[in-house]
Design a protein around this motif. Structure first.
Motif, mmCIF file in Angstrom:
data_model
loop_
_atom_site.group_PDB
_atom_site.id
_atom_site.type_symbol
_atom_site.label_atom_id
_atom_site.label_comp_id
_atom_site.label_asym_id
_atom_site.label_seq_id
_atom_site.Cartn_x
_atom_site.Cartn_y
_atom_site.Cartn_z
ATOM 1 N N THR A 76 -122.633 -71.811 -48.929
ATOM 2 C CA THR A 76 -121.212 -71.514 -48.812
ATOM 3 C C THR A 76 -120.343 -72.735 -49.101
ATOM 4 O OG1 THR A 76 -121.285 -71.941 -46.415
ATOM 5 C CG2 THR A 76 -121.596 -69.666 -47.150
ATOM 6 N N ASP A 79 -114.543 -72.513 -47.480
ATOM 7 C CA ASP A 79 -113.966 -71.293 -46.914
ATOM 8 C C ASP A 79 -115.020 -70.358 -46.338
ATOM 9 O OD1 ASP A 79 -111.282 -71.942 -47.539
ATOM 10 O OD2 ASP A 79 -111.593 -71.310 -49.609
ATOM 11 N N GLY A 80 -116.275 -70.755 -46.398
ATOM 12 C CA GLY A 80 -117.357 -69.901 -45.912
ATOM 13 C C GLY A 80 -117.839 -68.887 -46.920
ATOM 14 N N GLY A 132 -117.007 -64.658 -37.644
ATOM 15 C CA GLY A 132 -116.077 -65.030 -38.701
ATOM 16 C C GLY A 132 -115.939 -64.051 -39.836
ATOM 17 N N GLU A 134 -113.839 -61.600 -40.243
ATOM 18 C CA GLU A 134 -112.438 -61.389 -40.625
ATOM 19 C C GLU A 134 -111.909 -62.579 -41.428
ATOM 20 O OE1 GLU A 134 -109.337 -59.375 -41.537
ATOM 21 O OE2 GLU A 134 -110.976 -58.503 -40.344
ATOM 22 N N SER A 135 -112.295 -63.790 -41.042
ATOM 23 C CA SER A 135 -111.831 -64.957 -41.801
ATOM 24 C C SER A 135 -112.413 -64.962 -43.210
ATOM 25 C CB SER A 135 -112.203 -66.248 -41.068
ATOM 26 O OG SER A 135 -113.605 -66.412 -40.993
ATOM 27 N N LEU A 136 -113.638 -64.453 -43.370
ATOM 28 C CA LEU A 136 -114.227 -64.346 -44.702
ATOM 29 C C LEU A 136 -113.475 -63.318 -45.545
ATOM 30 C CD1 LEU A 136 -118.062 -64.445 -43.910
ATOM 31 C CD2 LEU A 136 -116.650 -66.272 -44.874
ATOM 32 N N ARG A 137 -113.062 -62.229 -44.926
ATOM 33 C CA ARG A 137 -112.266 -61.232 -45.653
ATOM 34 C C ARG A 137 -110.969 -61.850 -46.170
ATOM 35 N NH1 ARG A 137 -113.479 -56.934 -41.148
ATOM 36 N NH2 ARG A 137 -115.007 -55.596 -42.168
ATOM 37 N N VAL A 138 -110.296 -62.576 -45.302
ATOM 38 C CA VAL A 138 -109.030 -63.206 -45.692
ATOM 39 C C VAL A 138 -109.257 -64.193 -46.829
ATOM 40 C CG1 VAL A 138 -107.185 -64.743 -44.904
ATOM 41 C CG2 VAL A 138 -107.972 -62.876 -43.426
ATOM 42 N N ALA A 139 -110.317 -64.998 -46.717
ATOM 43 C CA ALA A 139 -110.603 -65.996 -47.752
ATOM 44 C C ALA A 139 -110.931 -65.334 -49.083
ATOM 45 C CB ALA A 139 -111.764 -66.884 -47.299
ATOM 46 N N LYS A 142 -107.766 -63.845 -50.688
ATOM 47 C CA LYS A 142 -106.935 -64.923 -51.239
ATOM 48 C C LYS A 142 -107.536 -65.485 -52.511
ATOM 49 C CE LYS A 142 -104.897 -69.389 -49.977
ATOM 50 N NZ LYS A 142 -104.770 -70.406 -48.890
#
Length: 303
Positions: A76, A79-80, A132, A134-139, A142
């Motif tokens: 990764t 941003d993961g 994490g 949800e944070s991966l979805r956002v990243a 984007k």
């Protein structure tokens, strides 16, 4: 009957590479076919086996899942997101992007993490690995969303080549929840509009076009295997009529065959009888009959 895919699940684990990746063919000593696609799909198959069978023997595979998730984490970026893959990221016989940080690979991975996290068995064994989402979805949104075209790009090329846009990246973004809810239905309608689509890929012969895509068109799915996920995304978002229309178009084109083929258009290295064409065996009971397991071994169902 879950015996066939139990065999595939366990045999794949027995043939995993030392770093955790799953061979696309097994038994095999080959390492160049340990695709991102085969590795992510093993995680999805793990969940499917729990839902459809529910046997405790699945616990034997949890260390394998940990090793595979460790492998993903090691690939990764900041941003993961999965930034690269040691071998090919093969998903479909279609000229989709296949190197670097891909929407398709990341979305399928995010979806797998979400599905694993829905069950206590996997949460207990894999908890640190499932955080994490949800944070991966956002990243991912984007990174890959093209606001001007209102679709996701397969990857952001850094070598001067033209970007590739495919149906694949977009409906997988929907299934994984990367695409925000208000955008999903308009996006799905956009990516099945014939005016948006390039020619249907022709088996392996289409792969050479990766470096010269039609800039204003989306790459359509090349196999009935990936057509299954397009139809599933339509069903999941209430577009039942459009889902059935896509099924009739893709599978109905082969009504004259006694079996289902590998690819939508055949080439010299494709097959007229192939497991990749079996999508309706899942889609029709799950979405037309309307019965799906949502807990261990059919102990709870969604209708």
């Amino acid at each position: 009957d879950t015996q066939m895919f139990r065999r595939a699940l366990f045999q794949a684990a027995q043939n995993a590479l030392p770093d955790g990746r799953m061979n696309g063919f097994f038994p095999s000593e080959r390492t160049n076919c340990a695709f991102a696609g085969s590795s992510v799909n093993w995680l999805h198959l793990l969940v499917d086996y729990w839902l459809y069978d529910g046997s405790d023997d699945i616990r034997q595979l949890l260390p394998t899942a940990v090793r595979l998730l460790d492998c993903f984490e090691g690939l990764t970026d900041e941003d993961g997101l999965i930034a690269s893959w040691p071998a090919g990221q093969f998903w479909d016989w279609a000229p989709v992007a296949d190197a670097g940080c891909l929407m398709l690979t990341n979305a399928a991975y995010i979806w797998a993490l979400e599905r694993l996290g829905a069950h206590e068995l996997f949460r207990e064994a894999l908890r640190p690995k499932l955080a994490g989402v949800e944070s991966l979805r956002v990243a991912a949104h984007k990174r890959f969303w093209n606001a001007g075209r209102q679709v996701y790009v397969d990857a952001r090329p850094d070598d001067g080549t033209s970007p590739i846009y495919s149906q694949h990246a977009n409906f997988m973004a929907v299934l994984a929840g990367v695409c925000p809810a208000p955008v999903r239905v308009p996006l799905l309608k956009r990516i099945i509009d014939p005016a948006m689509l390039g020619p249907i890929p022709v088996g392996e012969h289409s792969l050479g076009k990766r470096r010269n895509p039609e800039p204003d068109k989306l790459v359509p799915v090349g196999t009935l295997w990936f057509g299954h996920f397009l139809v599933q995304a339509l069903f999941e978002n209430g577009l039942d009529d459009l889902a059935l229309e896509q099924m009739r178009m893709m599978w109905g084109a082969h009504d004259d065959l006694p079996t289902v083929p590998e690819t939508r258009i055949q080439a010299d290295n494709t097959f007229l009888c192939h497991g990749w064409g079996g999508g309706p065996a899942y889609l029709l009971p799950a979405y037309v009959l309307g019965v799906q397991p949502v807990a261990r071994g059919w102990s709870e169902v969604k209708v």
